[in-house]
Design an enzyme around this catalytic site. Sequence first.
Site, mmCIF file in Angstrom:
data_model
loop_
_atom_site.group_PDB
_atom_site.id
_atom_site.type_symbol
_atom_site.label_atom_id
_atom_site.label_comp_id
_atom_site.label_asym_id
_atom_site.label_seq_id
_atom_site.Cartn_x
_atom_site.Cartn_y
_atom_site.Cartn_z
ATOM 1 N N TYR A 5 0.818 -1.217 0.000
ATOM 2 C CA TYR A 5 0.000 0.000 0.000
ATOM 3 C C TYR A 5 0.851 1.267 0.000
ATOM 4 O O TYR A 5 0.611 2.205 0.759
ATOM 5 C CB TYR A 5 -0.974 0.019 1.191
ATOM 6 C CG TYR A 5 -1.650 -1.301 1.454
ATOM 7 C CD1 TYR A 5 -2.210 -2.034 0.408
ATOM 8 C CD2 TYR A 5 -1.733 -1.830 2.733
ATOM 9 C CE1 TYR A 5 -2.843 -3.256 0.639
ATOM 10 C CE2 TYR A 5 -2.358 -3.046 2.975
ATOM 11 C CZ TYR A 5 -2.911 -3.754 1.917
ATOM 12 O OH TYR A 5 -3.529 -4.954 2.149
ATOM 13 N N HIS A 6 1.828 1.293 -0.904
ATOM 14 C CA HIS A 6 2.723 2.444 -1.011
ATOM 15 C C HIS A 6 2.754 2.991 -2.439
ATOM 16 O O HIS A 6 3.825 3.170 -3.019
ATOM 17 C CB HIS A 6 4.148 2.050 -0.595
ATOM 18 C CG HIS A 6 4.286 1.670 0.837
ATOM 19 N ND1 HIS A 6 5.356 0.930 1.310
ATOM 20 C CD2 HIS A 6 3.508 1.929 1.919
ATOM 21 C CE1 HIS A 6 5.228 0.746 2.606
ATOM 22 N NE2 HIS A 6 4.103 1.343 3.006
#
Length: 542
Positions: free
Chosen positions: A470-471
């Site tokens: 989730y970057h």
Amino acid sequence: MEKETYDYIIVGAGSAGCVMADRLSEDGKHSVLVIEAGGKDRNIWIHIPLGYGRTFFNRNVNWMFETEPQPGMQGRRIAQPRGKVVGGSSSINGLLYVRGQKEDYDGWHDLGNEGWRYEDVLPLFRRSEDQQRGENAWHGVKGPLPVSSLREPHLIADAFIEAGVAAGIPRNDDFNGAEQEGIGHFQATARNGLRKSTARTFLARALRRGNVTLATEARVTRILFDGLHADAVVFRRDGRDITVRARCEIVVAAGAIQSPQILQLSGVGPGSLLKRHGIDVVKDLGGVGANLQDHLQARLLFETRGKITINDDLASFARQIKMGLDYALFRKGPLGWWAGLAGAFIRTRPDLTRPDVQFHLYPFSTDRKDRPELHPFSAFTLTVCQLRPYSRGEVTIQSSDPLAAPLINPRYLTDPRDGQTIAVGLRVARLVAQTQPLAKLIKCERDPGPDVQSDEDLLSFLKAKAMSVYHPVGTCMMGHGPDAVVDDKLRVHGVSGLRVADASIMPTLISGNTNAPSIMIGEKASDLLREAQSQNNLRAAS
């Protein structure tokens, strides 16, 4: 609010947006409007550190985006949670405070971005920080953002660190200090057992001033231009469209997924895409939405010999009661833990000059689904994440409807080097797990299991099970080439009055978690905006 005018309009009250609201309002001379699509951060699980396990799957505070089907991942859609609440993703993330490597920022400078060397941005990191351990050359103590260490030892985390050292990984007590390489405990944006999002730190103090306005549950639909000058923002609230104008500048800080979406809906983006959806082209910028990069991780699950994991805590009513009491009375225990009690940064090849893989240790195990449940057996998770992926993707609108989710296509594993790097990282992680004292805590490897050994089998495991960390970054790339969207002062190329300031401006993905760098970008943008205003004032006076 209809037809009101503010000096600065910030689109997005996330990691960077809250910082800018605070810094731009400090002198009391300028009015600031912050527009946030989500609501206020009243959900109790936002503030309890372990509550990220709930907010990741709560549509009230999370956009819960998904990627397009990924050919390199067996056609799977991969979850892309993003904060839909004041504080943005800093309100729902795993809390880890990791800045990345010196070389990341020096690399941005080498691409032609003046003012973004590590020596330039280190003071901004320090300015934000209130470091529990005290001040030194790398850390500050008077900033609004608390950064803390875990308040108690943990059996598995400590054994993991000792095993890593025994396996040849150097001990590192500060991943944000002189060197990132090594194994140790993570620090987090928490204090006294509570999450410290940018909403609860930067924005909270900004809102105590009389010159900051926060509009929540307000969905920005487009930016309006007078020729090539951005002068107004339209947002939808309670079923009607409201237009607000900016005297100075508009800053888009909606994150790597929604910042390019807003630009495209406003007529700034690839001309062919905009025309296909019937959007008038204000500025043809092919790089808007391109250059998407994200961290991909593989998860090793290890069953333990004793009941020493959160799986066991939540399977027992008595242990749940103890968890609640420990947290309520002492702010200790599992409810106060963050995502990854310990970790490591390693090199997968001896010829590398810096780490290219990150480990996260979680004291629980689960299958990631829409509503994941902890496994009924005692187990922990050790994840392997490639720090600097080669694969590139894109974010594009799927229609002119501003309420429709954008199409997210990271193109995971399209570059074969990504899978090869993670496979080597998995082998190193297994070596640590097989080393004492961690080995004595492990009963067996549950996933992928001891039969998965060859490079081909490990790659198949990745395609079937790997997931995002989730970057997402890079979709409004900073630079000066044909694919760049903003310059090194974060001004959108070819237009005036408009900047972007969030993770989307990163030319390359930093080597670690992205919240701390996003906060730094908010600090940098604030300085750039104040500098520009000072120059404007001087010109007006002359």
